[in-house]
Design an enzyme around this catalytic site. Structure first.
Site, PDB file in Angstrom:
ATOM      1  N   LYS A  42      26.910  27.958  44.232  1.00 48.01           N
ATOM      2  CA  LYS A  42      25.955  28.080  43.122  1.00 48.01           C
ATOM      3  C   LYS A  42      25.552  29.509  42.784  1.00 48.01           C
ATOM      4  O   LYS A  42      24.485  29.760  42.206  1.00 48.01           O
ATOM      5  CB  LYS A  42      24.680  27.236  43.367  1.00 48.01           C
ATOM      6  CG  LYS A  42      24.912  25.825  43.803  1.00 48.01           C
ATOM      7  CD  LYS A  42      26.070  25.140  43.109  1.00 48.01           C
ATOM      8  CE  LYS A  42      25.845  24.864  41.656  1.00 48.01           C
ATOM      9  NZ  LYS A  42      27.130  24.326  41.054  1.00 48.01           N
ATOM     10  N   HIS A 102      34.045  29.335  49.722  1.00 48.09           N
ATOM     11  CA  HIS A 102      32.601  29.483  49.965  1.00 48.09           C
ATOM     12  C   HIS A 102      32.324  29.733  51.443  1.00 48.09           C
ATOM     13  O   HIS A 102      31.171  29.716  51.860  1.00 48.09           O
ATOM     14  CB  HIS A 102      31.870  28.188  49.600  1.00 48.09           C
ATOM     15  CG  HIS A 102      31.774  27.907  48.130  1.00 48.09           C
ATOM     16  ND1 HIS A 102      31.457  28.850  47.197  1.00 48.09           N
ATOM     17  CD2 HIS A 102      31.915  26.737  47.439  1.00 48.09           C
ATOM     18  CE1 HIS A 102      31.428  28.280  45.995  1.00 48.09           C
ATOM     19  NE2 HIS A 102      31.706  27.010  46.108  1.00 48.09           N
ATOM     20  N   SER A 132      19.608  25.614  41.843  1.00 48.08           N
ATOM     21  CA  SER A 132      20.901  25.206  41.303  1.00 48.08           C
ATOM     22  C   SER A 132      21.591  24.233  42.275  1.00 48.08           C
ATOM     23  O   SER A 132      22.206  23.238  41.860  1.00 48.08           O
ATOM     24  CB  SER A 132      21.771  26.451  41.068  1.00 48.08           C
ATOM     25  OG  SER A 132      22.997  26.112  40.488  1.00 48.08           O
TER      26      SER A 132
HETATM   27  P1  A3P Z   1      22.513  26.968  37.169  1.00 45.01           P
HETATM   28  O1  A3P Z   1      22.602  25.666  37.902  1.00 45.01           O
HETATM   29  O2  A3P Z   1      21.342  27.803  37.610  1.00 45.01           O
HETATM   30  O3  A3P Z   1      22.593  26.840  35.698  1.00 45.01           O
HETATM   31  P2  A3P Z   1      28.966  28.035  40.883  1.00 45.01           P
HETATM   32  O4  A3P Z   1      30.053  28.216  39.890  1.00 45.01           O
HETATM   33  O5  A3P Z   1      28.984  29.024  42.008  1.00 45.01           O
HETATM   34  O6  A3P Z   1      28.855  26.627  41.346  1.00 45.01           O
HETATM   35  O7  A3P Z   1      27.601  28.386  40.151  1.00 45.01           O
HETATM   36  C1  A3P Z   1      27.082  27.557  39.148  1.00 45.01           C
HETATM   37  C2  A3P Z   1      25.916  28.265  38.517  1.00 45.01           C
HETATM   38  O8  A3P Z   1      26.413  29.366  37.734  1.00 45.01           O
HETATM   39  C3  A3P Z   1      25.138  27.354  37.566  1.00 45.01           C
HETATM   40  O9  A3P Z   1      23.798  27.835  37.606  1.00 45.01           O
HETATM   41  C4  A3P Z   1      25.846  27.665  36.250  1.00 45.01           C
HETATM   42  O10 A3P Z   1      25.114  27.315  35.108  1.00 45.01           O
HETATM   43  C5  A3P Z   1      25.999  29.184  36.376  1.00 45.01           C
HETATM   44  N1  A3P Z   1      27.009  29.736  35.475  1.00 45.01           N
HETATM   45  C6  A3P Z   1      28.280  29.314  35.299  1.00 45.01           C
HETATM   46  N2  A3P Z   1      28.892  30.042  34.344  1.00 45.01           N
HETATM   47  C7  A3P Z   1      27.995  30.953  33.926  1.00 45.01           C
HETATM   48  C8  A3P Z   1      28.036  31.993  32.933  1.00 45.01           C
HETATM   49  N3  A3P Z   1      29.110  32.213  32.193  1.00 45.01           N
HETATM   50  N4  A3P Z   1      26.905  32.745  32.769  1.00 45.01           N
HETATM   51  C9  A3P Z   1      25.817  32.516  33.512  1.00 45.01           C
HETATM   52  N5  A3P Z   1      25.720  31.540  34.458  1.00 45.01           N
HETATM   53  C10 A3P Z   1      26.797  30.773  34.659  1.00 45.01           C
END
Ligand code: A3P
Length: 289
Positions: A42, A102, A132
């Site tokens: 996340k 991860h 998140s």
């Molecule tokens: P939120 O749940 O706070 O919205 P991962 O890919 O490591 O699982 O992380 C997911 C998090 O990164 C989510 O956060 C998601 O919305 C955010 N995220 C994914 N793409 C993004 C982007 N282009 N810009 C900003 N945040 C992004």
């Protein structure tokens, strides 16, 4: 698939379905030109993965939409019954490969260190990660039931969540970045000035891209674009794995959402614990941008 409790793999809580094939992860053979993308869950994994894939493909959007992100950037340790096996996927891929993980440093297959692979680590502030992760636990059925927010937050602070302690994870990778070819980035910096951070990645990868290509990458990897892009928003995953009706994967994409979830008491307790865990470290996180 029914939810099941996490299992311990070398002391790290992980998904039950990883256990059987963990030997394959340990024996995984990295190649010198692999690029490893490492994060605590996340923290912006999908975002940095899409940025890097766009850089590798010189900003060619169609190439980057050719397949789902979990096929373009395989999830090394992922192993699900009859669905994805990350190491097997990677073994079949031509070089140069992009590899996502991860794992905390102590669980990274030794060949990545031996081959001195380049790695990009993205870190995100613990409070927003906790929030998140809470939504992700709900939508991603590989996780045990997160319970109510307060209970989940306690589990997060204790490191009793998939991949273990956020604190140990960021500290471990921060230490390794002193001795290995690791670009250490922050989600909050990427939010603040995506162009500056994308330029850092381009430079780290030893590439040179025209301004118009960089702008294309920035547009394609903006939150708004990624939210509606099926190749990165995981909507093609089966609903037994990810249930988007519970929460979208591309949820809010902001820094500081923790303020909408932490009570004053939770925040005070979290801050005390945070100070203890991060005492004496030069590693600093911004909690909003
Ligand atoms: P939120 O749940 O706070 O919205 P991962 O890919 O490591 O699982 O992380 C997911 C998090 O990164 C989510 O956060 C998601 O919305 C955010 N995220 C994914 N793409 C993004 C982007 N282009 N810009 C900003 N945040 C992004």
């Amino acid at each position: 698939m029914p939810r099941r409790e996490l299992e311990s793999i070398h002391g790290i809580p992980l998904y039950w379905c990883f256990v059987e094939k963990w030997g394959q992860v340990e024996a995984f053979q990295a190649r010198p030109d692999d690029l490893l993308i490492s994060t605590y869950p996340k923290s912006g994994t999908t975002w940095i993965s899409e940025i890097v894939d766009m850089i590798y493909n010189d900003g060619d959007v169609e190439k980057c939409k050719r397949d789902a992100i979990f096929n373009r950037v395989p999830f090394m340790e992922m192993s699900t019954p009859n669905f994805i096996n990350g190491t097997e996927q990677l073994d079949k891929m031509p070089s140069p490969r992009l590899v996502k993980t991860h794992v905390p440093v102590q669980l990274l297959p030794i060949s990545f260190w031996e081959k001195d692979c380049k790695m990009i680590y993205v870190a995100r502030n613990a409070k927003d990660v906790a929030v998140s992760y809470y939504y992700f636990y709900q939508m991603a059925k590989l996780h045990p039931d997160p319970g109510p927010w307060n209970e989940f937050l306690e589990k997060f602070m204790a490191g009793n969540v998939a991949y273990g302690s956020w604190y140990d994870h960021v500290k471990g990778w921060w230490e390794k970045a002193k001795d290995y070819r690791i670009l250490f980035l922050y989600y909050e910096d990427m939010k603040e000035d995506p162009k500056r951070e994308v330029q850092k990645v381009i430079q780290f990868l030893g590439k040179e891209l025209k301004e118009e290509v960089v702008n294309k990458i920035l547009h394609h990897t903006s939150f708004q674009e990624m939210k509606k892009n099926p190749s990165v928003n995981y909507e093609t995953m089966p609903s037994w794995a990810l249930d988007h009706s519970i929460s979208p994967f591309m949820r809010k994409g902001i820094s500081g959402d923790w303020k909408n979830h932490f009570t004053v008491a939770q925040n005070e307790r979290f801050n005390r614990h945070y100070e203890e865990q991060m005492k004496g470290l030069a590693l600093r996180f911004r909690m909003e941008i």
